[in-house]
Design a protein around this motif. Structure first.
Motif, mmCIF file in Angstrom:
data_model
loop_
_atom_site.group_PDB
_atom_site.id
_atom_site.type_symbol
_atom_site.label_atom_id
_atom_site.label_comp_id
_atom_site.label_asym_id
_atom_site.label_seq_id
_atom_site.Cartn_x
_atom_site.Cartn_y
_atom_site.Cartn_z
ATOM 1 N N LEU A 189 -26.089 -20.054 24.889
ATOM 2 C CA LEU A 189 -24.746 -20.428 24.437
ATOM 3 C C LEU A 189 -23.743 -19.321 24.710
ATOM 4 C CD1 LEU A 189 -25.492 -22.137 20.992
ATOM 5 C CD2 LEU A 189 -24.903 -23.274 23.138
ATOM 6 N N ARG A 190 -24.141 -18.094 24.436
ATOM 7 C CA ARG A 190 -23.219 -16.972 24.647
ATOM 8 C C ARG A 190 -22.857 -16.821 26.124
ATOM 9 N NH1 ARG A 190 -26.209 -13.396 22.766
ATOM 10 N NH2 ARG A 190 -26.891 -12.281 24.630
ATOM 11 N N ARG A 191 -23.855 -16.911 27.004
ATOM 12 C CA ARG A 191 -23.613 -16.673 28.432
ATOM 13 C C ARG A 191 -22.929 -17.842 29.116
ATOM 14 N NH1 ARG A 191 -29.125 -13.741 30.799
ATOM 15 N NH2 ARG A 191 -29.124 -11.960 29.365
ATOM 16 N N ARG A 192 -23.266 -19.061 28.736
ATOM 17 C CA ARG A 192 -22.788 -20.217 29.494
ATOM 18 C C ARG A 192 -21.604 -20.932 28.847
ATOM 19 N NH1 ARG A 192 -26.168 -22.491 33.224
ATOM 20 N NH2 ARG A 192 -24.238 -23.588 33.796
ATOM 21 N N ILE A 193 -21.365 -20.713 27.557
ATOM 22 C CA ILE A 193 -20.263 -21.412 26.893
ATOM 23 C C ILE A 193 -19.298 -20.436 26.238
ATOM 24 C CG2 ILE A 193 -19.617 -23.072 25.106
ATOM 25 C CD1 ILE A 193 -22.242 -24.526 25.595
ATOM 26 N N PHE A 194 -19.758 -19.627 25.316
ATOM 27 C CA PHE A 194 -18.841 -18.799 24.529
ATOM 28 C C PHE A 194 -18.141 -17.754 25.390
ATOM 29 C CE2 PHE A 194 -22.091 -19.494 20.881
ATOM 30 C CZ PHE A 194 -21.657 -20.795 20.728
ATOM 31 N N ARG A 195 -18.907 -16.995 26.171
ATOM 32 C CA ARG A 195 -18.287 -15.929 26.968
ATOM 33 C C ARG A 195 -17.357 -16.488 28.039
ATOM 34 N NH1 ARG A 195 -22.512 -11.993 29.451
ATOM 35 N NH2 ARG A 195 -22.812 -11.486 27.249
ATOM 36 N N PRO A 196 -17.751 -17.506 28.818
ATOM 37 C CA PRO A 196 -16.829 -18.052 29.820
ATOM 38 C C PRO A 196 -15.525 -18.583 29.242
ATOM 39 C CG PRO A 196 -19.060 -18.774 30.299
ATOM 40 C CD PRO A 196 -19.095 -18.116 28.956
ATOM 41 N N LEU A 197 -15.582 -19.104 28.028
ATOM 42 C CA LEU A 197 -14.374 -19.668 27.410
ATOM 43 C C LEU A 197 -13.597 -18.645 26.602
ATOM 44 C CD1 LEU A 197 -15.615 -23.192 26.234
ATOM 45 C CD2 LEU A 197 -14.452 -22.558 28.364
ATOM 46 N N GLY A 198 -14.090 -17.415 26.505
ATOM 47 C CA GLY A 198 -13.395 -16.397 25.725
ATOM 48 C C GLY A 198 -13.556 -16.562 24.224
ATOM 49 N N MET A 199 -14.652 -17.215 23.805
ATOM 50 C CA MET A 199 -14.897 -17.437 22.385
ATOM 51 C C MET A 199 -15.644 -16.225 21.827
ATOM 52 S SD MET A 199 -15.960 -21.494 22.645
ATOM 53 C CE MET A 199 -16.181 -21.721 20.869
ATOM 54 N N ALA A 200 -14.932 -15.108 21.716
ATOM 55 C CA ALA A 200 -15.568 -13.825 21.431
ATOM 56 C C ALA A 200 -16.125 -13.725 20.020
ATOM 57 C CB ALA A 200 -14.569 -12.692 21.668
#
Length: 345
Positions: A189-200
């Motif tokens: 989730l962190r690598r493929r969704i949160f980080r790409p979307l800037g959901m820090a």
């Protein structure tokens, strides 16, 4: 306030002062030294409302606000569904794969269950909470859900023949994501969704592994007193409800649901298309991680000490998010009332 005037007037909503005054009235029970709420209203991607009421931490007196991270509970399911759709786009799995291809220890009763059935709550699998040992106080994880279901060689109905909301299905989907990707679910989730979307600030929380910044703690009203009830034995299951997030990150998530910055158009279409009729009042259909109700798509999240909801009206490009750290009330009616202040049908 003046900056919002053109947006609100174009929406056919009440004048800004009136809308904000009505909003304050709607939020009166969340004001003061009580468990709070954070509310986001987006129109055309712009925040009309972005603020908190009450407290994220009663003991420390920390107010709730836009950066407060709440346990999303079942609002998590849309992220689990997106993870599966990303892996389908990668060619790592198919939505019509039998679940036993990925989780072969499931009993023969699950032979006909596919990933599509899990996504749409049509698997018929037994809910793991119904078969947990009585008096269970140790927290269970997604892998424990699999172990519980390994001993249940039965389904509630033939897979694909009916709808039954299933936390089991989404816990299993998290395990499938791990096996298909080679990454643990939180890392995927962190690598493929949160980080790409800037959901820090967003995290699939694992106690002892990560820290939830700006964390809201959950509370329940017991005999007129607010008592911290932040965790239950099921709070560590990630796939069905373990994500913590905040208003600003959910605004980024909402934006990604309008274009192809994360998922291809065909994947988004699957997510928001009726996959099955439901047995829930006023919810005609369920997609993948979303309830579908005419002009709106939405999902609630309910767990000990938290009640949350996200409601989207895509045609109006309007979204309302209500995150709360208390056991009651259910905020869906509140979100609809807030939406009507800002032009929801």
């Amino acid at each position: 306030m003046l900056r919002l005037l053109p947006l609100l007037m174009l929406a056919g909503a009440p004048a800004p002062d009136t809308a904000m005054e009505r909003l304050e009235a709607l939020m009166r029970d969340y004001r003061g030294q009580v468990p709070g709420a954070s509310v986001l209203v987006l129109r055309d991607g712009q925040p009309l409302v972005r603020r908190g009421w009450g407290l994220a931490d009663l003991e420390a007196g920390i107010p709730a606000g836009p950066h407060t991270n709440y346990r999303l509970a079942s609002v998590t399911k849309q992220f689990t569904a997106a993870a599966v759709l990303l892996l389908a786009e990668d060619g790592r799995l198919s939505l019509d794969d039998p679940v036993r291809r990925w989780l072969p220890s499931l009993p023969p009763a699950a032979d006909a269950v596919t990933l599509r059935h899990l996504l749409s709550h049509t698997s018929g699998l037994v809910d793991y909470e119904d078969v947990m040992p009585e008096g269970q106080d140790r927290q269970v994880h997604d892998a424990d859900v699999l172990r519980l279901l390994e001993g249940q060689d039965r389904t509630c109905f033939p897979p694909g023949s009916a709808y039954r909301y299933s936390n089991s299905g989404y816990a299993l989907l998290a395990l499938v994501v791990e096996r298909a990707s080679g990454l643990d679910f939180a890392t995927f989730l962190r690598r493929r969704i949160f980080r790409p979307l800037g959901m820090a600030g967003t995290v699939a929380h694992r106690e002892g592994v990560d820290v939830v910044a700006h964390r809201a703690w959950g509370y329940s009203l017991v005999d007129g007193v607010w008592v911290r009830t932040d965790q239950s034995p099921t709070s560590a299951v990630l796939g069905d409800g373990g994500i913590y997030s905040n208003l600003d990150d959910l605004a980024r998530w909402d934006a990604a649901l309008y274009d192809d910055r994360l998922l291809r158009p065909e994947s988004l279409a699957l997510m928001f298309s009726p996959a099955t009729a439901t047995d829930e009042p006023d919810v005609p259909h369920y997609g993948f991680g979303w309830r579908l109700n005419g002009d709106s798509v939405w999902h609630s999240g309910e767990t000990i000490g938290f009640r949350n909801v996200i409601v989207r009206w895509p045609r109006q490009r309007l979204t309302v998010v209500v995150l709360t750290n208390r056991n009651d009330p259910e905020p869906y009616p509140l979100a609809l009332a807030i939406g009507r202040l800002f032009g929801a049908p």
